[in-house]
Design a protein around this motif. Sequence first.
Motif, PDB file in Angstrom:
ATOM      1  N   LYS A 196       9.597  -4.480  -5.441  1.00 47.87           N
ATOM      2  CA  LYS A 196      10.721  -5.975  -5.181  1.00 47.87           C
ATOM      3  C   LYS A 196      11.083  -6.320  -3.763  1.00 47.87           C
ATOM      4  O   LYS A 196      11.684  -7.305  -3.952  1.00 47.87           O
ATOM      5  N   ARG A 197      10.303  -5.332  -3.487  1.00 43.65           N
ATOM      6  CA  ARG A 197      11.066  -5.719  -1.542  1.00 43.65           C
ATOM      7  C   ARG A 197      10.296  -6.293  -0.695  1.00 43.65           C
ATOM      8  O   ARG A 197       8.424  -6.147  -1.340  1.00 43.65           O
ATOM      9  N   ALA A 198      10.314  -6.196   0.415  1.00 39.84           N
ATOM     10  CA  ALA A 198       8.767  -7.319   0.689  1.00 39.84           C
ATOM     11  C   ALA A 198       7.453  -6.051   1.518  1.00 39.84           C
ATOM     12  O   ALA A 198       8.127  -4.251   1.309  1.00 39.84           O
ATOM     13  N   ASN A 199       6.402  -5.947   1.548  1.00 40.29           N
ATOM     14  CA  ASN A 199       5.565  -4.703   1.375  1.00 40.29           C
ATOM     15  C   ASN A 199       4.423  -4.997   2.170  1.00 40.29           C
ATOM     16  O   ASN A 199       4.501  -6.245   2.286  1.00 40.29           O
ATOM     17  N   SER A 200       3.484  -4.498   2.007  1.00 40.97           N
ATOM     18  CA  SER A 200       2.160  -4.550   2.886  1.00 40.97           C
ATOM     19  C   SER A 200       0.976  -4.311   1.640  1.00 40.97           C
ATOM     20  O   SER A 200      -0.479  -4.459   2.193  1.00 40.97           O
ATOM     21  N   LEU A 201       1.115  -4.309   0.696  1.00 38.59           N
ATOM     22  CA  LEU A 201       0.149  -4.493  -0.620  1.00 38.59           C
ATOM     23  C   LEU A 201      -0.480  -5.106   0.017  1.00 38.59           C
ATOM     24  O   LEU A 201      -1.914  -5.189  -0.546  1.00 38.59           O
ATOM     25  N   VAL A 202      -0.185  -6.477  -0.004  1.00 39.08           N
ATOM     26  CA  VAL A 202      -0.969  -8.153   0.022  1.00 39.08           C
ATOM     27  C   VAL A 202      -1.428  -7.475   0.719  1.00 39.08           C
ATOM     28  O   VAL A 202      -1.949  -7.375   1.680  1.00 39.08           O
ATOM     29  N   GLY A 203      -3.569  -8.191   0.458  1.00 40.91           N
ATOM     30  CA  GLY A 203      -4.747  -8.268   1.153  1.00 40.91           C
ATOM     31  C   GLY A 203      -5.262  -6.877   1.694  1.00 40.91           C
ATOM     32  O   GLY A 203      -5.900  -5.942   2.247  1.00 40.91           O
ATOM     33  N   ALA A 204      -4.860  -5.878   0.092  1.00 42.89           N
ATOM     34  CA  ALA A 204      -5.970  -4.883   0.416  1.00 42.89           C
ATOM     35  C   ALA A 204      -7.177  -4.572   0.194  1.00 42.89           C
ATOM     36  O   ALA A 204      -7.796  -3.623   0.405  1.00 42.89           O
ATOM     37  N   ILE A 205      -7.666  -5.875   0.006  1.00 46.82           N
ATOM     38  CA  ILE A 205      -9.054  -5.647  -0.814  1.00 46.82           C
ATOM     39  C   ILE A 205      -9.978  -5.260   0.988  1.00 46.82           C
ATOM     40  O   ILE A 205     -10.628  -5.172   0.786  1.00 46.82           O
ATOM     41  N   VAL A 206      -8.995  -5.338   2.020  1.00 41.72           N
ATOM     42  CA  VAL A 206      -9.603  -5.455   3.320  1.00 41.72           C
ATOM     43  C   VAL A 206      -9.889  -3.743   3.218  1.00 41.72           C
ATOM     44  O   VAL A 206     -11.536  -3.125   3.875  1.00 41.72           O
ATOM     45  N   GLU A 207      -9.055  -2.858   2.434  1.00 40.49           N
ATOM     46  CA  GLU A 207      -9.448  -1.858   2.593  1.00 40.49           C
ATOM     47  C   GLU A 207     -10.532  -1.200   1.825  1.00 40.49           C
ATOM     48  O   GLU A 207     -11.412  -0.093   2.019  1.00 40.49           O
TER      49      GLU A 207
ATOM     50  N   ILE B 152      -7.562   5.096   2.989  1.00 35.02           N
ATOM     51  CA  ILE B 152      -6.628   3.895   3.270  1.00 35.02           C
ATOM     52  C   ILE B 152      -5.581   4.132   4.232  1.00 35.02           C
ATOM     53  O   ILE B 152      -5.072   5.081   4.626  1.00 35.02           O
ATOM     54  N   SER B 153      -5.630   3.168   5.056  1.00 32.32           N
ATOM     55  CA  SER B 153      -5.270   2.628   6.142  1.00 32.32           C
ATOM     56  C   SER B 153      -3.427   3.155   6.234  1.00 32.32           C
ATOM     57  O   SER B 153      -2.848   2.991   5.597  1.00 32.32           O
ATOM     58  N   PRO B 154      -2.862   4.119   8.044  1.00 32.81           N
ATOM     59  CA  PRO B 154      -1.306   3.812   7.443  1.00 32.81           C
ATOM     60  C   PRO B 154      -0.670   2.802   7.131  1.00 32.81           C
ATOM     61  O   PRO B 154       0.522   3.036   6.779  1.00 32.81           O
ATOM     62  N   GLU B 155      -0.782   1.609   6.527  1.00 33.33           N
ATOM     63  CA  GLU B 155      -0.072   0.751   6.499  1.00 33.33           C
ATOM     64  C   GLU B 155      -0.207   0.811   5.745  1.00 33.33           C
ATOM     65  O   GLU B 155       1.243   0.289   5.084  1.00 33.33           O
ATOM     66  N   ARG B 156      -1.214   1.105   4.465  1.00 29.70           N
ATOM     67  CA  ARG B 156      -0.767   0.256   3.204  1.00 29.70           C
ATOM     68  C   ARG B 156      -1.178   1.958   2.764  1.00 29.70           C
ATOM     69  O   ARG B 156      -1.433   2.182   1.259  1.00 29.70           O
TER      70      ARG B 156
ATOM     71  N   LEU C  50      -4.115  -6.537  -6.996  1.00 31.86           N
ATOM     72  CA  LEU C  50      -3.183  -6.283  -5.961  1.00 31.86           C
ATOM     73  C   LEU C  50      -1.950  -6.985  -5.526  1.00 31.86           C
ATOM     74  O   LEU C  50      -1.053  -6.444  -5.236  1.00 31.86           O
ATOM     75  N   ASP C  51      -3.381  -8.271  -4.734  1.00 32.82           N
ATOM     76  CA  ASP C  51      -1.800  -9.079  -4.397  1.00 32.82           C
ATOM     77  C   ASP C  51      -1.011  -9.466  -5.559  1.00 32.82           C
ATOM     78  O   ASP C  51       0.248  -9.795  -5.137  1.00 32.82           O
ATOM     79  N   HIS C  52      -0.607 -10.159  -6.988  1.00 29.37           N
ATOM     80  CA  HIS C  52       0.069 -10.221  -7.699  1.00 29.37           C
ATOM     81  C   HIS C  52       0.799  -8.713  -7.909  1.00 29.37           C
ATOM     82  O   HIS C  52       1.908  -9.461  -7.439  1.00 29.37           O
ATOM     83  N   ILE C  53       0.650  -7.446  -7.950  1.00 31.82           N
ATOM     84  CA  ILE C  53       1.451  -6.553  -7.757  1.00 31.82           C
ATOM     85  C   ILE C  53       2.328  -6.547  -7.094  1.00 31.82           C
ATOM     86  O   ILE C  53       3.068  -6.486  -6.685  1.00 31.82           O
ATOM     87  N   SER C  54       1.387  -6.788  -5.447  1.00 37.35           N
ATOM     88  CA  SER C  54       2.093  -7.033  -3.916  1.00 37.35           C
ATOM     89  C   SER C  54       3.447  -7.997  -4.378  1.00 37.35           C
ATOM     90  O   SER C  54       4.968  -8.049  -4.070  1.00 37.35           O
ATOM     91  N   ARG C  55       3.164  -9.264  -4.484  1.00 38.29           N
ATOM     92  CA  ARG C  55       4.446 -10.322  -5.322  1.00 38.29           C
ATOM     93  C   ARG C  55       5.147 -10.249  -6.360  1.00 38.29           C
ATOM     94  O   ARG C  55       6.218 -11.029  -6.149  1.00 38.29           O
ATOM     95  N   VAL C  56       4.746  -9.465  -7.141  1.00 40.28           N
ATOM     96  CA  VAL C  56       5.629  -9.779  -8.862  1.00 40.28           C
ATOM     97  C   VAL C  56       5.961  -8.568  -8.656  1.00 40.28           C
ATOM     98  O   VAL C  56       7.363  -8.238  -9.402  1.00 40.28           O
ATOM     99  N   ARG C  57       5.506  -7.610  -8.273  1.00 39.38           N
ATOM    100  CA  ARG C  57       6.267  -6.067  -9.002  1.00 39.38           C
ATOM    101  C   ARG C  57       6.307  -5.348  -8.598  1.00 39.38           C
ATOM    102  O   ARG C  57       7.156  -4.488  -8.117  1.00 39.38           O
TER     103      ARG C  57
ATOM    104  N   VAL D 114      -9.172   0.653  -7.770  1.00 41.33           N
ATOM    105  CA  VAL D 114     -10.516   0.655  -7.373  1.00 41.33           C
ATOM    106  C   VAL D 114     -11.431   1.045  -8.546  1.00 41.33           C
ATOM    107  O   VAL D 114     -12.911   1.111  -9.268  1.00 41.33           O
ATOM    108  N   TYR D 115     -11.195   2.853  -8.375  1.00 42.64           N
ATOM    109  CA  TYR D 115     -11.391   3.642  -9.509  1.00 42.64           C
ATOM    110  C   TYR D 115     -11.999   2.767 -10.982  1.00 42.64           C
ATOM    111  O   TYR D 115     -13.462   2.933 -10.875  1.00 42.64           O
TER     112      TYR D 115
END
Length: 205
Positions: free
Chosen positions: A154-165, A65-69, A145-152, A80-81
């Motif tokens: 609490k802070r702004a994060n880079s998880l959204v869009g993780a499908i690209v990884e 996974i990229s350093p960003e995420r 993963l996008d849902h977790i990023s938005r809902v679970r 993904v497993y």
Amino acid sequence: MNFLAHVLLAGARPSDQIGGLLGDFVKGPLPCGLPPELARGVALHRFVDRSTDRHPLFIRSCQRISPERRRFAGIIIDMVYDHFLATHWLCYCDIPLARYSQDFYRLLTEYWSFFPEGAFNMLAAMQRQDWLCGYADLAMIGRSLDHISRVRLKRANSLVGAIVELEAHYAGLEQDFRGFMPDMLRACREWQENETLAGAMRSRK
């Protein structure tokens, strides 16, 4: 996050399967007010989590996974497993996934009262939307993963869009999983055998 893997790794014993899911909601020292058989299932869940985090192939997957995420790599790889488990299901279980999932949902309703109230909406959604079969759809993993990023989180994060990884490293992640899963199945069977033996020895005292 990896509900499907936890249920399969629990084996055929119903209380271990329920513990495989309940372990995400029960915190603190066991038995936590649970019947002994469910406490054992939660203990197995915790064993799976510890063993997964230490496994060299899981660690390698996280490093893809990229350093960003990277800080969210554990969440991403857990999910993904489950995707790879769903897509290669018949390599690990003789019961078709659709039937296995429905059997588990029926079992879940029998143990509903042992789950905390805060889990009810999630469990209902799992059954209604058939998450266990849905893991085979990589797009669903991305949406989750996008849902977790938005809902679970609490802070702004880079998880959204993780499908690209997952799309970028799909083949390597799949290879990691195919080496990881047999190790975990073997480790869980050994854990259960040891717990059964220890329980039999305690009952003789």
